[in-house]
Design a protein around this motif. Structure first.
Motif, PDB file in Angstrom:
ATOM      1  N   PRO A 172       0.808  -1.225   0.000  1.00  0.00           N
ATOM      2  CA  PRO A 172       0.000   0.000   0.000  1.00  0.00           C
ATOM      3  C   PRO A 172       0.841   1.275   0.000  1.00  0.00           C
ATOM      4  CG  PRO A 172      -0.898  -1.588   1.548  1.00  0.00           C
ATOM      5  CD  PRO A 172       0.433  -2.126   1.110  1.00  0.00           C
ATOM      6  N   LEU A 173       1.992   1.237   0.659  1.00  0.00           N
ATOM      7  CA  LEU A 173       2.868   2.406   0.701  1.00  0.00           C
ATOM      8  C   LEU A 173       3.532   2.637  -0.652  1.00  0.00           C
ATOM      9  CD1 LEU A 173       4.498   1.554   4.149  1.00  0.00           C
ATOM     10  CD2 LEU A 173       2.458   2.937   3.708  1.00  0.00           C
ATOM     11  N   LEU A 174       3.849   1.551  -1.359  1.00  0.00           N
ATOM     12  CA  LEU A 174       4.408   1.655  -2.707  1.00  0.00           C
ATOM     13  C   LEU A 174       3.389   2.266  -3.672  1.00  0.00           C
ATOM     14  CD1 LEU A 174       6.426   0.956  -4.997  1.00  0.00           C
ATOM     15  CD2 LEU A 174       5.367  -1.326  -5.068  1.00  0.00           C
ATOM     16  N   TYR A 175       2.182   1.726  -3.677  1.00  0.00           N
ATOM     17  CA  TYR A 175       1.140   2.248  -4.563  1.00  0.00           C
ATOM     18  C   TYR A 175       0.808   3.697  -4.201  1.00  0.00           C
ATOM     19  CZ  TYR A 175       0.038  -2.198  -6.874  1.00  0.00           C
ATOM     20  OH  TYR A 175       0.082  -3.340  -7.652  1.00  0.00           O
ATOM     21  N   ARG A 183       1.974   8.753 -11.226  1.00  0.00           N
ATOM     22  CA  ARG A 183       2.525   7.754 -12.136  1.00  0.00           C
ATOM     23  C   ARG A 183       1.502   6.675 -12.473  1.00  0.00           C
ATOM     24  NH1 ARG A 183       8.250   8.182 -12.384  1.00  0.00           N
ATOM     25  NH2 ARG A 183       8.994   9.800 -10.961  1.00  0.00           N
ATOM     26  N   LEU A 184       0.457   6.564 -11.671  1.00  0.00           N
ATOM     27  CA  LEU A 184      -0.653   5.677 -11.988  1.00  0.00           C
ATOM     28  C   LEU A 184      -1.862   6.106 -11.168  1.00  0.00           C
ATOM     29  CD1 LEU A 184      -0.394   2.148 -10.333  1.00  0.00           C
ATOM     30  CD2 LEU A 184       0.892   4.079  -9.524  1.00  0.00           C
ATOM     31  N   THR A 185      -3.019   5.557 -11.496  1.00  0.00           N
ATOM     32  CA  THR A 185      -4.245   5.784 -10.734  1.00  0.00           C
ATOM     33  C   THR A 185      -4.765   4.430 -10.266  1.00  0.00           C
ATOM     34  OG1 THR A 185      -5.826   5.513 -12.547  1.00  0.00           O
ATOM     35  CG2 THR A 185      -4.775   7.678 -12.305  1.00  0.00           C
ATOM     36  N   ALA A 186      -5.856   4.464  -9.520  1.00  0.00           N
ATOM     37  CA  ALA A 186      -6.444   3.215  -9.049  1.00  0.00           C
ATOM     38  C   ALA A 186      -6.929   2.350 -10.205  1.00  0.00           C
ATOM     39  CB  ALA A 186      -7.603   3.512  -8.100  1.00  0.00           C
ATOM     40  N   ASN A 187      -7.199   2.969 -11.349  1.00  0.00           N
ATOM     41  CA  ASN A 187      -7.740   2.224 -12.495  1.00  0.00           C
ATOM     42  C   ASN A 187      -6.730   1.974 -13.605  1.00  0.00           C
ATOM     43  OD1 ASN A 187     -10.423   2.046 -11.447  1.00  0.00           O
ATOM     44  ND2 ASN A 187     -10.678   4.210 -11.918  1.00  0.00           N
ATOM     45  N   THR A 188      -5.467   2.344 -13.364  1.00  0.00           N
ATOM     46  CA  THR A 188      -4.435   2.043 -14.347  1.00  0.00           C
ATOM     47  C   THR A 188      -4.330   0.532 -14.545  1.00  0.00           C
ATOM     48  OG1 THR A 188      -3.165   4.005 -13.759  1.00  0.00           O
ATOM     49  CG2 THR A 188      -1.972   2.247 -14.874  1.00  0.00           C
ATOM     50  N   THR A 311      -4.206   9.164  -0.120  1.00  0.00           N
ATOM     51  CA  THR A 311      -4.552   8.232   0.956  1.00  0.00           C
ATOM     52  C   THR A 311      -6.033   7.856   0.906  1.00  0.00           C
ATOM     53  OG1 THR A 311      -4.897  10.085   2.498  1.00  0.00           O
ATOM     54  CG2 THR A 311      -2.718   9.073   2.443  1.00  0.00           C
ATOM     55  N   LYS A 312      -6.868   8.750   0.409  1.00  0.00           N
ATOM     56  CA  LYS A 312      -8.278   8.414   0.246  1.00  0.00           C
ATOM     57  C   LYS A 312      -8.437   7.283  -0.766  1.00  0.00           C
ATOM     58  CE  LYS A 312     -12.810  10.451  -0.719  1.00  0.00           C
ATOM     59  NZ  LYS A 312     -13.223   9.382  -1.641  1.00  0.00           N
ATOM     60  N   THR A 313      -7.653   7.349  -1.844  1.00  0.00           N
ATOM     61  CA  THR A 313      -7.690   6.295  -2.860  1.00  0.00           C
ATOM     62  C   THR A 313      -7.215   4.968  -2.278  1.00  0.00           C
ATOM     63  OG1 THR A 313      -7.326   7.884  -4.645  1.00  0.00           O
ATOM     64  CG2 THR A 313      -6.792   5.577  -5.102  1.00  0.00           C
ATOM     65  N   ILE A 314      -6.102   4.982  -1.543  1.00  0.00           N
ATOM     66  CA  ILE A 314      -5.573   3.754  -0.941  1.00  0.00           C
ATOM     67  C   ILE A 314      -6.563   3.179   0.065  1.00  0.00           C
ATOM     68  CG2 ILE A 314      -3.730   2.781   0.481  1.00  0.00           C
ATOM     69  CD1 ILE A 314      -2.863   3.392  -2.363  1.00  0.00           C
ATOM     70  N   SER A 315      -7.167   4.029   0.887  1.00  0.00           N
ATOM     71  CA  SER A 315      -8.144   3.551   1.874  1.00  0.00           C
ATOM     72  C   SER A 315      -9.351   2.929   1.195  1.00  0.00           C
ATOM     73  CB  SER A 315      -8.591   4.717   2.772  1.00  0.00           C
ATOM     74  OG  SER A 315      -7.499   5.213   3.528  1.00  0.00           O
ATOM     75  N   ASP A 316      -9.777   3.517   0.092  1.00  0.00           N
ATOM     76  CA  ASP A 316     -10.904   2.967  -0.666  1.00  0.00           C
ATOM     77  C   ASP A 316     -10.568   1.571  -1.195  1.00  0.00           C
ATOM     78  OD1 ASP A 316     -13.489   3.185  -2.106  1.00  0.00           O
ATOM     79  OD2 ASP A 316     -12.199   3.185  -3.873  1.00  0.00           O
ATOM     80  N   ILE A 317      -9.348   1.394  -1.676  1.00  0.00           N
ATOM     81  CA  ILE A 317      -8.920   0.095  -2.201  1.00  0.00           C
ATOM     82  C   ILE A 317      -8.832  -0.944  -1.084  1.00  0.00           C
ATOM     83  CG2 ILE A 317      -6.990  -1.157  -3.262  1.00  0.00           C
ATOM     84  CD1 ILE A 317      -6.346   1.450  -4.795  1.00  0.00           C
TER      85      ILE A 317
END
Length: 512
Positions: A172-175, A183-188, A311-317
């Motif tokens: 999660p820290l890498l993403y 460099r990327l999004t959640a949907n890449t 962090t909102k994106t990571i938490s959602d994932i």
């Protein structure tokens, strides 16, 4: 040496006479034990006189009183185990009372959860465990269990601070770092297929946990389902040294820079449970890391690491049951009826497994393994650490549903603010460079446009109105493109430019 009848050794004497472990003894208590060495069963008066020979006259009366208090009754070892011995070592003091942030009820539940679950795993060679619970908003440590006590072969080792291989808990820290740098999004789309990286020692060929390949899939599923090959592709995109420096910023005590390669994305570094919990606390706090408190007097240090949107994106994932279902299914200890964002990890040969997660207020981290480094037998993060983690979070959510926090806004007001907010382009940001990946088939490469807000919008690329928020890279020419976000009334809400590079080289590769 047998002290006062049946206390064999210094450890038993310290606990039986002073109800402390040896490391917690004061100077006066240590002097009394030293005086007992030559005549362990002599009278109290003689021991008091002997201790006075080694102390000043001012301290002599205090030592006499201390001897009377602790030596007059038959010594007995404590009838119950100490609740937080490892935590107590961190707050050694000459004072008889030290105020801490620990919650006694939560601490007891943590001790019992570890012992009961390890007993269930006794035939799978899992003997040790540790956990930490903290309020990530204030930094207060609420529970701190350093070992499994009598079940452990090394009960004095502090598993909260011991360094162990991180496994997938670093993903999660890498993403987060890659998303933070656009460099990327959640949907890449990431390709989970055989992949090799050239290193100074030869080819590095990562494999997934189940040794299968899932093909092309969004980054959010690759992270939530803990796929290894996409993670290696992400660190290849980001750069090993950039990720290394982010981990150092987050407080991890790593070896010298340049020591690690692409395997850092899969948790090749040794980390502590406390360090992991603090790092996940940064994800929970919108990107700001807060140091944990041992006592209420400790200074809390905060540092901004990631953007709140990241962090909102990571938490959602990490909170999505559906995104992790590919690897873990829908029914597992991570699937809570209340909000939690959580990640498990398992190190090489099942020597360590982890479960770290958070809600709006708390972060809970659990490690299960063996202090002697021996591998467990068929124990992963889901079967080892996760059930203990779930027990702690169920305790924090006794009603089994979402808690309303003091900082939470009423739902109607929150929705109204989002609805009325002017939409803007979230990805790609202005000036983004997008290059074709030579290792992914050109037809599988695409850009997914993202915007803030929840209102209906339209996307216009150059002079063309798009039918969706996704466009394949093969449809785009090399060079600069203009992306416009339009309202339903065709009002321009936001506009950016991005550049496509490397298309000719990619197409030539595909034709060969």
């Amino acid at each position: 040496v047998t002290y006062r009848g049946d206390l064999l050794g210094i450890d038993a004497a310290a606990q039986g006479l002073f109800q402390k472990f040896p490391h917690g003894l004061t100077a006066d208590e240590s002097l009394i034990l030293a005086s007992l060495l030559s005549s362990p069963n002599t009278s109290i008066d003689r021991i008091a006189a002997k201790t006075c020979l080694f102390a000043s006259k001012v301290r002599c009366e205090t030592l006499k009183n201390l001897c009377q208090t602790h030596l007059k009754n038959r010594a007995r070892l404590p009838s119950r185990p100490f609740l937080a011995p490892h935590f107590a070592r961190l707050i050694q003091s000459n004072s008889s009372q030290v105020k801490t942030t620990l919650d006694a009820r939560l601490q007891k539940i943590g001790v019992e959860a570890i012992q009961s679950h390890l007993l269930a795993l006794k035939n799978q060679n899992a003997k040790d465990a540790a956990l930490i619970v903290a309020n990530h908003q204030t930094g207060e440590i609420l529970a701190y269990v350093g070992s499994s006590g009598d079940l452990s072969s090394a009960p004095d080792v502090d598993g909260v601070r011991a360094l162990r291989q991180a496994g997938s808990t670093l993903k999660p820290l890498l993403y987060a770092k890659a998303i933070d740098e656009n460099r990327l999004t959640a949907n890449t789309l990431l390709d989970d297929s055989p992949y090799q990286v050239q290193t100074s020692s030869g080819l590095y060929s990562p494999e997934n946990y189940d040794r299968t390949f899932k093909g092309v899939l969004p980054a959010r599923i690759a992270l939530a389902s803990s796929l290894n090959i996409p993670a290696v592709r992400v660190i290849d995109l980001l750069g090993v040294q950039r990720f290394y420096r982010t981990l150092v910023e987050l407080g991890f005590t790593l070896r010298q820079e340049g020591t690690y390669g692409h395997s850092l994305s899969l948790g090749a570094a040794d980390v502590s449970l406390k360090q992991l919990a603090e790092a996940y606390g940064a994800l929970a706090r919108g990107g700001t890391k807060v140091s944990f408190q041992i006592t209420p007097q400790d200074k809390v240090v905060s540092q901004s690491i990631f953007r709140p949107a990241t962090t909102k994106t990571i938490s959602d994932i990490l909170s999505s049951k559906e995104d992790r279902a590919l690897s873990f299914g829908l029914d597992n200890p991570l699937s809570t009826p209340y909000f939690t964002a959580v990640k498990t990890g398992t190190s090489k040969d099942m020597r360590d497994n982890w479960c770290v997660g958070y809600d709006e207020t708390y972060v809970v981290g659990v490690w299960v393994g063996n202090f002697d480094g021996s591998p467990m037998w068929d124990v992963s993060g889901i079967s080892g650490a996760a059930p203990i983690w779930r027990t702690l979070f169920d305790t924090l959510h006794p009603d089994g549903y979402e808690r309303q926090t003091a900082t939470a806004s009423p739902p109607t007001l929150s929705l109204a603010r989002i609805e009325n907010k002017r939409a803007s382009i979230l990805y790609p940001v202005d000036g983004t460079l997008i290059a074709f990946d030579p290792d992914i088939p050109v037809e599988n490469q695409a850009i997914v446009f993202e915007h803030t807000g929840s209102r209906v919008v339209y996307w216009q690329l150059d002079d063309r109105l798009l039918k969706s928020d996704t466009i394949r890279l093969e449809e785009l020419s090399r060079g600069t493109h203009r992306l416009t976000l339009l309202s339903t009334e065709r009002e321009i809400l936001d506009q950016i430019r991005f550049e496509i590079r490397g298309k000719e080289a990619q197409l030539a590769t595909q034709k060969q």
